[in-house]
Write a protein that holds these residues in place. Structure first.
Motif, PDB file in Angstrom:
ATOM      1  N   PRO A 193       1.160  -1.219  -0.064  1.00  0.00           N
ATOM      2  CA  PRO A 193      -0.266  -0.206   0.215  1.00  0.00           C
ATOM      3  C   PRO A 193       0.971   0.930   0.115  1.00  0.00           C
ATOM      4  O   PRO A 193       0.945   2.073  -0.086  1.00  0.00           O
ATOM      5  CB  PRO A 193      -0.772   0.260   1.424  1.00  0.00           C
ATOM      6  CG  PRO A 193       0.035  -1.421   2.142  1.00  0.00           C
ATOM      7  CD  PRO A 193      -0.285  -1.965   1.377  1.00  0.00           C
ATOM      8  N   LEU A 194       2.057   1.216   0.241  1.00  0.00           N
ATOM      9  CA  LEU A 194       2.646   2.402   0.861  1.00  0.00           C
ATOM     10  C   LEU A 194       3.358   3.336  -0.911  1.00  0.00           C
ATOM     11  O   LEU A 194       3.464   4.267  -1.258  1.00  0.00           O
ATOM     12  CB  LEU A 194       4.355   2.137   0.746  1.00  0.00           C
ATOM     13  CG  LEU A 194       5.467   3.485   1.205  1.00  0.00           C
ATOM     14  CD1 LEU A 194       4.636   4.509   2.093  1.00  0.00           C
ATOM     15  CD2 LEU A 194       6.453   3.027   1.570  1.00  0.00           C
ATOM     16  N   TYR A 195       3.005   2.107  -1.843  1.00  0.00           N
ATOM     17  CA  TYR A 195       3.336   1.969  -3.313  1.00  0.00           C
ATOM     18  C   TYR A 195       1.638   2.560  -4.338  1.00  0.00           C
ATOM     19  O   TYR A 195       2.338   2.704  -5.641  1.00  0.00           O
ATOM     20  CB  TYR A 195       4.441   0.985  -3.536  1.00  0.00           C
ATOM     21  CG  TYR A 195       5.595   0.462  -3.015  1.00  0.00           C
ATOM     22  CD1 TYR A 195       6.380   1.911  -2.293  1.00  0.00           C
ATOM     23  CD2 TYR A 195       5.536  -0.271  -2.200  1.00  0.00           C
ATOM     24  CE1 TYR A 195       7.262   1.783  -1.507  1.00  0.00           C
ATOM     25  CE2 TYR A 195       7.092  -0.658  -1.906  1.00  0.00           C
ATOM     26  CZ  TYR A 195       7.859   0.519  -1.157  1.00  0.00           C
ATOM     27  OH  TYR A 195       9.133   0.211  -0.519  1.00  0.00           O
ATOM     28  N   GLN A 196       0.894   2.534  -3.360  1.00  0.00           N
ATOM     29  CA  GLN A 196      -0.097   3.244  -3.797  1.00  0.00           C
ATOM     30  C   GLN A 196      -0.404   4.578  -3.859  1.00  0.00           C
ATOM     31  O   GLN A 196      -1.230   5.135  -4.562  1.00  0.00           O
ATOM     32  CB  GLN A 196      -1.657   2.559  -3.757  1.00  0.00           C
ATOM     33  CG  GLN A 196      -1.328   0.965  -3.586  1.00  0.00           C
ATOM     34  CD  GLN A 196      -0.702   0.282  -4.806  1.00  0.00           C
ATOM     35  OE1 GLN A 196      -0.882   1.014  -6.264  1.00  0.00           O
ATOM     36  NE2 GLN A 196      -0.047  -0.416  -5.500  1.00  0.00           N
ATOM     37  N   PHE A 197       0.398   4.959  -2.432  1.00  0.00           N
ATOM     38  CA  PHE A 197      -0.109   6.740  -2.257  1.00  0.00           C
ATOM     39  C   PHE A 197       1.213   7.371  -3.117  1.00  0.00           C
ATOM     40  O   PHE A 197       2.235   7.182  -4.449  1.00  0.00           O
ATOM     41  CB  PHE A 197       1.659   6.477  -0.689  1.00  0.00           C
ATOM     42  CG  PHE A 197       1.084   6.862  -0.091  1.00  0.00           C
ATOM     43  CD1 PHE A 197       1.805   8.692   0.160  1.00  0.00           C
ATOM     44  CD2 PHE A 197       0.192   6.726   0.904  1.00  0.00           C
ATOM     45  CE1 PHE A 197       1.021   9.221   1.927  1.00  0.00           C
ATOM     46  CE2 PHE A 197      -1.102   7.345   1.933  1.00  0.00           C
ATOM     47  CZ  PHE A 197       0.154   8.851   2.461  1.00  0.00           C
ATOM     48  N   PRO A 198       0.735   8.512  -3.637  1.00  0.00           N
ATOM     49  CA  PRO A 198       1.685   9.469  -4.716  1.00  0.00           C
ATOM     50  C   PRO A 198       2.563   9.454  -4.601  1.00  0.00           C
ATOM     51  O   PRO A 198       2.711  10.301  -3.386  1.00  0.00           O
ATOM     52  CB  PRO A 198       0.130  10.645  -4.435  1.00  0.00           C
ATOM     53  CG  PRO A 198      -0.275  10.491  -2.959  1.00  0.00           C
ATOM     54  CD  PRO A 198      -0.057   8.752  -2.297  1.00  0.00           C
ATOM     55  N   VAL A 199       2.762   9.521  -5.230  1.00  0.00           N
ATOM     56  CA  VAL A 199       4.884  10.086  -5.109  1.00  0.00           C
ATOM     57  C   VAL A 199       4.925  10.972  -5.104  1.00  0.00           C
ATOM     58  O   VAL A 199       6.187  11.619  -4.122  1.00  0.00           O
ATOM     59  CB  VAL A 199       5.230   9.209  -6.565  1.00  0.00           C
ATOM     60  CG1 VAL A 199       7.317  10.099  -6.558  1.00  0.00           C
ATOM     61  CG2 VAL A 199       5.230   8.149  -6.599  1.00  0.00           C
TER      62      VAL A 199
END
Length: 389
Positions: free
Chosen positions: A224-230
């Motif tokens: 889920p961290l990598y679904q966060f907007p960069v």
């Protein structure tokens, strides 16, 4: 903000480092870079692994825990917090690289990565690799990095390539640090200790697999961290440092107010009603900004963990909250500096450094005033390019 010691698994170790870092504030500023031993101590503690995927021996931490660590480091010393933020957030690249390439770049569990997203370089498509030339400003913490990256416009057969929406196509190119020239250009008013000088390469060969587009590519890692907007993650990092620096300024002005008696006065500054009033107004502003900031992060994290995606409105709220927190933090640092009076203008006063560092943080593109326009278009339902949101 939650106690740092409650952030597992690295909070207690980082907390033990902070008094020593705070005591070296003058040294860090005079050096105009983060001393190597401090960078290595942070690396061994796991600070630069906070965003690194678990598959690469990273911590893959929840965003509010990341915020707590960066906030605490910046509260001790802002330039150190800034370098920690850049090194930690740059590791987001690991989630976008093919596994074998990511394993090469992040083979050392204590490695540090850094660089600049802005596409200030040129990458010529040579088939299986890019030939890259460029020079990038704001290379924070570069002297302590093992790998560095820089954004570059992509050309093929001399023609600039474009995204599907017609915007110029660019990618982050990743270089071993020994292929990058570090230029001593960081002569600035604040965040002096970040060593954010220019970095440059000429005709560097970068395998295509060792480049990422944080706009067009999808993350390889599925957490889920990598679904966060960069870009929201980066703005969140900047705001965390700004908030920590502001709390540090409040710590210092409160200590000064309790001890200092103005010339010719019998009462300490703390006993003056104007000081009490101004301090508490600043405290309320800072607490409100931090609460909004944490609320927006929690909402985005819920979306990432339950739906696997975030709406444009959630992403916009995060950017708004981060920008507002950074701006408010600068106002609070100014208040602390102003209350400090004449003694605060001397270089021996940490309040003037807090003031300068706070205002440099407001200049970062992720939390600059232009963000209000971007999120305003979303809020008003206007057509908006959300790629950078």
């Amino acid at each position: 903000m939650e106690p740092l010691e409650s952030v597992e698994p690295l909070g207690h170790v980082v907390a033990m480092l902070l008094p020593g870092i705070a005591a070296r504030g003058d040294e860090i500023e005079e050096a105009r870079r983060l001393p190597a031993d401090i960078a290595q101590s942070l690396a061994r503690a796991g600070v630069f692994n906070m965003v690194r995927p678990k598959s690469l021996a990273g911590l893959e931490m929840a965003p509010l825990d990341l915020v707590g660590v960066l906030h605490a480091i910046a509260r001790a010393e802002a330039s150190t917090g800034w370098c920690a933020m850049i090194g930690a957030t740059t590791a987001i690249n690991a989630a976008y690289l093919p596994h074998d390439v990511a394993a090469e770049v992040y083979a050392d569990p204590h490695s540090i990565t850094g660089g600049v997203f802005a596409p200030m370089g040129r990458a010529d498509d040579m088939g299986d690799h890019y030939k890259v030339t460029g020079r990038w400003q704001w290379g924070s913490g570069s002297a302590n990095c093992d790998w560095l990256c820089g954004g570059a416009m992509v050309f093929k057969d001399g023609e600039l390539q474009r995204f599907a929406n017609g915007a110029p196509y660019h990618r982050m190119m990743i270089f071993p640090a020994n292929e990058v020239e570090l230029l001593d250009t960081w002569h600035v008013m604040g965040m002096k200790g970040t060593g954010s000088g220019d970095i440059a390469v000429r005709d560097a060969i970068v395998p295509k697999a060792r480049s990422v587009s944080l706009i067009a590519d999808k993350p390889v890692e599925q957490g889920p961290l990598y679904q966060f907007p960069v870009f929201g993650l980066l703005a969140m990092g900047v705001a965390s440092v700004a908030l920590g620096n502001a709390v540090g300024a409040m710590d210092e002005i409160k200590a000064l107010a309790r001890a200092k008696k103005p010339q010719g006065g019998q009462r300490t500054m703390a006993e003056r009603t104007v000081v009490q009033t101004d301090l508490m107004r600043a405290e309320a502003k800072l607490s409100a900004a931090e609460a909004f900031f944490r609320e927006s992060i929690a909402e985005c994290w819920e979306g990432a963990t339950t739906r696997g995606e975030l709406s444009p409105q959630e992403r916009a709220k995060l950017r708004l909250a981060a920008t507002h927190a950074t701006e408010t933090s600068a106002d609070v640092a100014k208040t602390a500096f102003t209350i400090g009076g004449g003694s605060a203008v001397y270089m021996t006063s940490s309040l003037q450094r807090r003031f300068r560092d706070a205002h440099v943080a407001t200049q970062h593109i992720a939390t600059a005033s232009s963000v209000y326009e971007l999120v305003g278009r979303v809020a008003l339902g206007l057509p908006t390019d959300t790629g950078m949101l």
